[in-house]
Design a protein around this motif. Structure first.
Motif, PDB file in Angstrom:
ATOM      1  N   ILE A 293     -32.718 -14.991  60.967  1.00 31.16           N
ATOM      2  CA  ILE A 293     -32.472 -14.481  62.342  1.00 31.16           C
ATOM      3  C   ILE A 293     -32.860 -15.592  63.261  1.00 31.16           C
ATOM      4  O   ILE A 293     -34.071 -15.914  63.120  1.00 31.16           O
ATOM      5  CB  ILE A 293     -33.095 -13.194  62.388  1.00 31.16           C
ATOM      6  CG1 ILE A 293     -32.460 -12.286  61.348  1.00 31.16           C
ATOM      7  CG2 ILE A 293     -32.833 -12.835  63.733  1.00 31.16           C
ATOM      8  CD1 ILE A 293     -32.911 -10.781  61.575  1.00 31.16           C
ATOM      9  N   ILE A 294     -32.088 -15.838  64.271  1.00 30.12           N
ATOM     10  CA  ILE A 294     -32.468 -16.733  65.374  1.00 30.12           C
ATOM     11  C   ILE A 294     -32.490 -15.972  66.761  1.00 30.12           C
ATOM     12  O   ILE A 294     -32.981 -16.530  67.861  1.00 30.12           O
ATOM     13  CB  ILE A 294     -31.714 -17.913  65.565  1.00 30.12           C
ATOM     14  CG1 ILE A 294     -30.315 -17.521  65.791  1.00 30.12           C
ATOM     15  CG2 ILE A 294     -31.865 -19.042  64.346  1.00 30.12           C
ATOM     16  CD1 ILE A 294     -29.288 -18.867  65.990  1.00 30.12           C
ATOM     17  N   ASP A 295     -31.687 -14.758  66.924  1.00 32.96           N
ATOM     18  CA  ASP A 295     -32.048 -13.922  67.954  1.00 32.96           C
ATOM     19  C   ASP A 295     -31.787 -12.495  67.623  1.00 32.96           C
ATOM     20  O   ASP A 295     -30.824 -12.380  66.840  1.00 32.96           O
ATOM     21  CB  ASP A 295     -30.962 -14.410  69.040  1.00 32.96           C
ATOM     22  CG  ASP A 295     -31.248 -13.827  70.483  1.00 32.96           C
ATOM     23  OD1 ASP A 295     -32.386 -13.495  70.611  1.00 32.96           O
ATOM     24  OD2 ASP A 295     -30.211 -13.276  71.240  1.00 32.96           O
ATOM     25  N   ILE A 296     -32.508 -11.967  68.354  1.00 36.86           N
ATOM     26  CA  ILE A 296     -32.163 -10.218  67.993  1.00 36.86           C
ATOM     27  C   ILE A 296     -32.684  -9.394  69.150  1.00 36.86           C
ATOM     28  O   ILE A 296     -33.569  -9.603  69.865  1.00 36.86           O
ATOM     29  CB  ILE A 296     -32.919  -9.750  66.721  1.00 36.86           C
ATOM     30  CG1 ILE A 296     -32.469  -8.144  66.307  1.00 36.86           C
ATOM     31  CG2 ILE A 296     -34.514  -9.752  66.962  1.00 36.86           C
ATOM     32  CD1 ILE A 296     -32.764  -7.790  65.118  1.00 36.86           C
TER      33      ILE A 296
ATOM     34  N   SER B 265     -27.080  -7.385  55.967  1.00 31.52           N
ATOM     35  CA  SER B 265     -28.497  -7.558  56.148  1.00 31.52           C
ATOM     36  C   SER B 265     -28.702  -7.463  57.818  1.00 31.52           C
ATOM     37  O   SER B 265     -29.671  -6.970  58.344  1.00 31.52           O
ATOM     38  CB  SER B 265     -29.289  -8.469  55.601  1.00 31.52           C
ATOM     39  OG  SER B 265     -28.950  -9.824  55.810  1.00 31.52           O
ATOM     40  N   LEU B 266     -27.841  -8.426  58.584  1.00 33.97           N
ATOM     41  CA  LEU B 266     -28.088  -8.454  59.739  1.00 33.97           C
ATOM     42  C   LEU B 266     -27.555  -6.941  60.535  1.00 33.97           C
ATOM     43  O   LEU B 266     -28.224  -6.733  61.379  1.00 33.97           O
ATOM     44  CB  LEU B 266     -27.256  -9.583  60.209  1.00 33.97           C
ATOM     45  CG  LEU B 266     -27.234 -10.076  61.676  1.00 33.97           C
ATOM     46  CD1 LEU B 266     -28.819 -10.652  61.952  1.00 33.97           C
ATOM     47  CD2 LEU B 266     -26.199 -11.161  62.256  1.00 33.97           C
TER      48      LEU B 266
ATOM     49  N   GLN C 220     -40.665 -16.727  64.051  1.00 32.66           N
ATOM     50  CA  GLN C 220     -40.484 -15.573  62.957  1.00 32.66           C
ATOM     51  C   GLN C 220     -41.351 -14.229  63.289  1.00 32.66           C
ATOM     52  O   GLN C 220     -40.888 -13.182  63.144  1.00 32.66           O
ATOM     53  CB  GLN C 220     -40.818 -16.197  61.754  1.00 32.66           C
ATOM     54  CG  GLN C 220     -39.534 -16.964  61.016  1.00 32.66           C
ATOM     55  CD  GLN C 220     -39.776 -17.448  59.879  1.00 32.66           C
ATOM     56  OE1 GLN C 220     -41.082 -17.770  59.419  1.00 32.66           O
ATOM     57  NE2 GLN C 220     -38.961 -17.595  58.924  1.00 32.66           N
ATOM     58  N   GLN C 221     -42.626 -14.558  63.827  1.00 37.08           N
ATOM     59  CA  GLN C 221     -43.708 -13.524  64.216  1.00 37.08           C
ATOM     60  C   GLN C 221     -42.988 -12.711  65.164  1.00 37.08           C
ATOM     61  O   GLN C 221     -43.000 -11.321  65.244  1.00 37.08           O
ATOM     62  CB  GLN C 221     -44.915 -14.155  64.596  1.00 37.08           C
ATOM     63  CG  GLN C 221     -45.790 -14.533  63.444  1.00 37.08           C
ATOM     64  CD  GLN C 221     -45.931 -13.732  62.419  1.00 37.08           C
ATOM     65  OE1 GLN C 221     -45.449 -14.004  61.348  1.00 37.08           O
ATOM     66  NE2 GLN C 221     -46.857 -12.566  62.807  1.00 37.08           N
ATOM     67  N   SER C 222     -42.519 -13.199  66.168  1.00 29.80           N
ATOM     68  CA  SER C 222     -41.831 -12.404  67.437  1.00 29.80           C
ATOM     69  C   SER C 222     -40.720 -11.590  66.792  1.00 29.80           C
ATOM     70  O   SER C 222     -40.547 -10.532  67.260  1.00 29.80           O
ATOM     71  CB  SER C 222     -41.578 -12.994  68.598  1.00 29.80           C
ATOM     72  OG  SER C 222     -40.550 -14.145  68.371  1.00 29.80           O
ATOM     73  N   LEU C 223     -39.775 -12.230  66.077  1.00 34.76           N
ATOM     74  CA  LEU C 223     -38.806 -11.576  65.625  1.00 34.76           C
ATOM     75  C   LEU C 223     -39.159 -10.424  64.546  1.00 34.76           C
ATOM     76  O   LEU C 223     -38.744  -9.410  64.481  1.00 34.76           O
ATOM     77  CB  LEU C 223     -37.722 -12.367  64.797  1.00 34.76           C
ATOM     78  CG  LEU C 223     -36.814 -13.428  65.569  1.00 34.76           C
ATOM     79  CD1 LEU C 223     -36.361 -14.543  64.847  1.00 34.76           C
ATOM     80  CD2 LEU C 223     -35.830 -12.909  66.556  1.00 34.76           C
TER      81      LEU C 223
ATOM     82  N   SER D 281     -27.826  -6.486  69.657  1.00 31.76           N
ATOM     83  CA  SER D 281     -27.043  -7.573  69.119  1.00 31.76           C
ATOM     84  C   SER D 281     -27.836  -8.391  68.309  1.00 31.76           C
ATOM     85  O   SER D 281     -29.216  -8.190  68.390  1.00 31.76           O
ATOM     86  CB  SER D 281     -26.185  -8.484  70.227  1.00 31.76           C
ATOM     87  OG  SER D 281     -27.322  -9.189  70.952  1.00 31.76           O
ATOM     88  N   ALA D 282     -27.621  -8.988  67.375  1.00 39.65           N
ATOM     89  CA  ALA D 282     -28.403 -10.278  66.446  1.00 39.65           C
ATOM     90  C   ALA D 282     -27.717 -11.321  66.072  1.00 39.65           C
ATOM     91  O   ALA D 282     -26.312 -11.206  65.925  1.00 39.65           O
ATOM     92  CB  ALA D 282     -28.919  -9.332  65.334  1.00 39.65           C
ATOM     93  N   ILE D 283     -28.025 -12.775  65.721  1.00 42.38           N
ATOM     94  CA  ILE D 283     -27.716 -13.571  65.398  1.00 42.38           C
ATOM     95  C   ILE D 283     -28.456 -14.214  64.222  1.00 42.38           C
ATOM     96  O   ILE D 283     -29.617 -14.253  64.186  1.00 42.38           O
ATOM     97  CB  ILE D 283     -27.159 -14.578  66.516  1.00 42.38           C
ATOM     98  CG1 ILE D 283     -26.570 -14.161  67.545  1.00 42.38           C
ATOM     99  CG2 ILE D 283     -26.733 -16.067  65.897  1.00 42.38           C
ATOM    100  CD1 ILE D 283     -26.464 -15.087  68.769  1.00 42.38           C
ATOM    101  N   SER D 284     -27.777 -14.587  63.095  1.00 41.40           N
ATOM    102  CA  SER D 284     -28.444 -15.290  61.998  1.00 41.40           C
ATOM    103  C   SER D 284     -27.662 -16.463  61.661  1.00 41.40           C
ATOM    104  O   SER D 284     -26.620 -16.640  61.777  1.00 41.40           O
ATOM    105  CB  SER D 284     -28.777 -14.401  60.727  1.00 41.40           C
ATOM    106  OG  SER D 284     -27.499 -14.362  59.938  1.00 41.40           O
TER     107      SER D 284
END
Length: 198
Positions: free
Chosen positions: A78-81, A116-117, A59-62, A86-89
């Motif tokens: 959020i699991i990737d951004i 929100s994504l 979460q800190q790095s995101l 692109s981004a994934i939640s």
């Protein structure tokens, strides 16, 4: 020689700070104590378990990558951004997200996750949804997990960024949306060039 409890706990804290991904088993081996002793030490020192530490680091790095809104304001996790790309939640549908009568998710939760994504993927201090074209393609039920995937697909002449979001339960598409995003840095650039041309 075995270390005193105070000394062990001090070293334990230092070790976890250096490597948040170290397991209780590895710590037990390192300090020649039982896993139970390590767990008790962690409890006393208020150090969360490994899974929580991994989540916190992620979460800190995101959070460092998401500029347009505080990470806790994103609906879903959020699991990737990759900013401006692109981004994934993921969003787990629980009892509070569904209609009591039929256990079907309320549409505004799916929209909020996608919207929100779309905001989060914009690499700008200010990003707002100017326009959205959305489609619900199937009902989502309680206890289903919705995976939303956002992709920046282009930019309009007015400087607005187009973000497509598709949400899935398993392999099945449940929601799709095209979001036209206002962003302060693009609008300023356009404004500056207009002022210069006058």
């Amino acid at each position: 020689m075995r270390k005193s409890k105070r000394e062990r706990q001090r070293l334990l804290q230092e070790t976890i700070q250096e490597n948040p991904f170290i397991t209780d088993e590895e710590l037990a081996e390192k300090f020649s104590v039982s896993v139970q002793t390590i767990r008790l030490d962690r409890l006393e020192l208020s150090i969360p378990e490994l899974r929580e530490r991994i989540k916190h680091v992620a979460q800190q790095s995101l959070a460092d990558k998401v500029r347009s809104l505080p990470i806790e304001e994103v609906i879903g996790e959020i699991i990737d951004i990759e900013p401006d790309h692109s981004a994934i939640s993921i969003f787990d549908v629980k009892a509070e997200h569904v209609f009591k009568r039929n256990r079907i998710a309320r549409g505004h939760h799916l929209f909020a996750q996608a919207n929100s994504l779309a905001v989060a993927v914009i690499n700008d201090e200010l990003a707002l949804t100017a326009k959205a074209n959305i489609r619900f393609t199937r009902q989502v039920k309680e206890n289903e997990r919705v995976v939303a995937k956002a992709k920046v697909v282009g930019e309009k002449e007015n400087g607005r960024t187009i973000v497509e979001v598709n949400s899935y339960v398993g392999q099945e598409l449940v929601f799709s949306g095209t979001f036209e995003m206002y962003r302060s840095n693009r609008e300023k650039k356009d404004g500056d060039s207009n002022e210069n041309s006058n």
